[in-house]
Design an enzyme around this catalytic site. Structure first.
Site, PDB file in Angstrom:
ATOM      1  N   LYS A 287      51.808  11.786  56.261  1.00  0.00           N
ATOM      2  CA  LYS A 287      52.942  11.801  55.352  1.00  0.00           C
ATOM      3  C   LYS A 287      54.174  12.358  56.067  1.00  0.00           C
ATOM      4  O   LYS A 287      54.106  13.370  56.760  1.00  0.00           O
ATOM      5  CB  LYS A 287      52.633  12.656  54.128  1.00  0.00           C
TER       6      LYS A 287
ATOM      7  N   SER B  37      53.288  17.059  55.357  1.00  0.00           N
ATOM      8  CA  SER B  37      52.337  17.669  54.439  1.00  0.00           C
ATOM      9  C   SER B  37      51.281  18.433  55.216  1.00  0.00           C
ATOM     10  O   SER B  37      50.841  18.003  56.288  1.00  0.00           O
ATOM     11  CB  SER B  37      51.664  16.605  53.574  1.00  0.00           C
TER      12      SER B  37
ATOM     13  N   GLU C 208      66.847  16.531  52.318  1.00  0.00           N
ATOM     14  CA  GLU C 208      66.545  17.706  51.497  1.00  0.00           C
ATOM     15  C   GLU C 208      67.284  18.943  51.992  1.00  0.00           C
ATOM     16  O   GLU C 208      67.727  19.787  51.197  1.00  0.00           O
ATOM     17  CB  GLU C 208      65.033  17.922  51.488  1.00  0.00           C
TER      18      GLU C 208
ATOM     19  N   HIS D 122      71.335   3.025  36.251  1.00  0.00           N
ATOM     20  CA  HIS D 122      70.402   3.749  35.384  1.00  0.00           C
ATOM     21  C   HIS D 122      68.992   3.760  35.977  1.00  0.00           C
ATOM     22  O   HIS D 122      68.001   3.864  35.244  1.00  0.00           O
ATOM     23  CB  HIS D 122      70.357   3.154  33.975  1.00  0.00           C
TER      24      HIS D 122
END
Length: 474
Positions: free
Chosen positions: A333, A327, A340, A197
């Site tokens: 970054k 980025s 993805e 969870h």
């Protein structure tokens, strides 16, 4: 400027590019379907060539091409026909297949495209005039002998699909699974906290977690094999409606045997040609397995993405290779781009499954499904995407992943779920009180139990050994 020649079919004359191997029916389809700009997938074009070659071999061996019918062929013409079929199968004439995917629902346009290219190329091989009004090797009478689009086009879909699964998808999934299994072995002693969870849970080893991923890929290979098995029955031999009109009783069996020998895939003649012509349930079933594989790849990629989150404010238990700046505004970054990419591919495949399902259910009336070109395009796209993204993920992400051992182990002692191992010793209710008090005080389970003398030190140390929590205990 493009030069044209005049071709004719049963509807009259058509202007066709002078250097094209295709003829009138192909040109009509090009003009009728300016829809997407997507031509047939190359694997399907090549499969059409393979099927036509198998059909020509069967007709030759049955004596049909050289028989007493209209314009029998001599041995040299038959050999030229076989050679032209093989050239299409080998991808030498892909540019001669310009028809849009969104065409006549049976694929008649593309079947005739294939017939015309093979006939004209065979005439050329013979040194004849492919521009002659009377074709010495005819697209319908010879190349399409004993066939209908209604049985040949779905046969080509099955052949293309099976080959792409065998030669592309299965090896890619096996390789991905092998890399994950090696990571599981390498990281077998790296302790980390579990999460259910998305909340802190009991400890496990990072190798165990990746062993679960590896098993998912192992099962995906099995599902890919089942997807291939779903398309082994071939409709060839059913001709127009499944009755086999205008073909030899042995034709379907011989075509399947020739294709099995050529591909190393155990194709067989359809058990029931009325079912095989009318329904595309085999493709629906095949893609259902691809859908499940897509679910798996999404899950694995997304889990790895979460595990690599950070590097300072996330989990950062797995370190992914840096592939590119992440980025345009935040210097330094780096994003989990391969994860993805895989997740986007799987989303496309899941959408493709809806296309396949609707096409299979709603497209089949009586003796024909009229959604075959889009089904062929879609299933082959799904296979290609899944295979390619699996290979890329291994090359650019999975092989270079590293375990952040210190980061994994740092959170284990802090987990309130460590108290789970005390259940057999102090009971669930008491353990719950300990967990709540530890959270409230900011102490670890171990620290609180020591302060309150809940268990003797030796018993406490044994019970709170994280490694013991990763296996069943007698």
């Amino acid at each position: 400027m493009t030069e044209f020649r005049t071709e004719h079919d049963s509807m009259g004359e058509v202007q066709v590019p002078a250097d094209a191997y295709y003829g009138a029916q192909t040109q009509r389809a090009v003009e009728n379907f300016p829809i997407s700009g997507w031509s047939l997938p190359q694997p399907l074009i090549h499969a059409l060539g393979q099927v036509k070659l198998a059909c020509a071999i069967a007709n030759r061996d049955l004596g049909k091409l050289s028989g007493t019918g209209k314009r029998p062929l001599d041995d040299a013409q038959i050999n030229a026909l076989l050679e032209a079929c093989k050239e299409v199968a080998d991808g030498k004439h892909d540019c001669q297949f310009p028809i849009d995917v969104f065409q006549t629902g049976s694929g008649t346009s593309s079947n005739m495209n294939t017939n015309e290219v093979i006939a004209n190329r065979a005439i050329e091989i013979m040194g004849g005039d492919r521009l002659a009004a009377e074709k010495s090797i005819h697209p319908n009478d010879h190349v399409n002998m004993g066939q209908s689009t209604n049985d040949i086009f779905p046969t080509a879909i099955h052949v293309a699909t099976a080959q792409q699964i065998k030669n592309g998808l299965i090896p890619a999934l096996k390789r991905f699974g092998s890399v994950l299994a090696q990571k599981a072995k390498d990281w077998d002693q790296v302790m980390k906290i579990g999460r259910t969870h998305l909340m802190d849970a009991t400890p496990l080893r990072l190798g165990q977690e990746f062993g679960g991923f590896a098993r998912q890929l192992e099962l995906s290979v099995t599902r890919a094999e089942q997807a291939l098995e779903a398309v082994l029955e071939l409709p060839a031999g059913g001709t127009a409606v499944g009755s086999g009109i205008n073909t030899h009783p042995e034709f379907g069996k011989r075509v399947a045997a020739a294709l099995a020998e050529a591909t190393g895939i155990p194709f067989v003649e359809a058990v029931n040609h009325f079912e095989a012509n009318a329904q595309r349930d085999a493709v629906v079933s095949c893609h259902g397995h691809l859908r499940t594989i897509a679910n798996t790849l999404f899950n694995v990629a997304n889990n790895i993405r979460w595990l690599s989150s950070g590097p300072r404010c996330g989990f950062y238990e797995v370190v992914l290779p840096d592939r590119q700046p992440g980025s345009s505004i935040m210097p330094g970054k780096v994003n989990p781009v391969m994860c993805e990419s895989m997740m986007q591919v799987t989303a496309r495949v899941l959408g493709n499954d809806q296309t396949i399902t609707v096409s299979g259910a709603a497209g089949g009336q009586f003796q024909l499904n009229i959604m075959m070109p889009v089904m062929g395009h879609t299933v082959l796209e799904s296979i290609q995407l899944l295979a390619s993204v699996s290979q890329a993920f291994v090359d650019f992400c999975a092989e270079g992943m590293q375990a952040n051992e210190a980061g994994c182990e740092a959170s284990v002692e802090q987990s309130l779920s460590m108290v789970t191992s005390l259940n057999p010793l102090i009971g669930y209710e008491k353990a719950s009180q300990v967990a709540k008090e530890a959270f409230k005080s900011g102490k670890t389970i171990r620290e609180l139990c020591r302060e309150e003398g809940i268990l003797p030190e030796e018993t406490l140390q044994d019970a709170l050994d994280p490694m013991k929590m990763t296996e069943p205990q007698a």
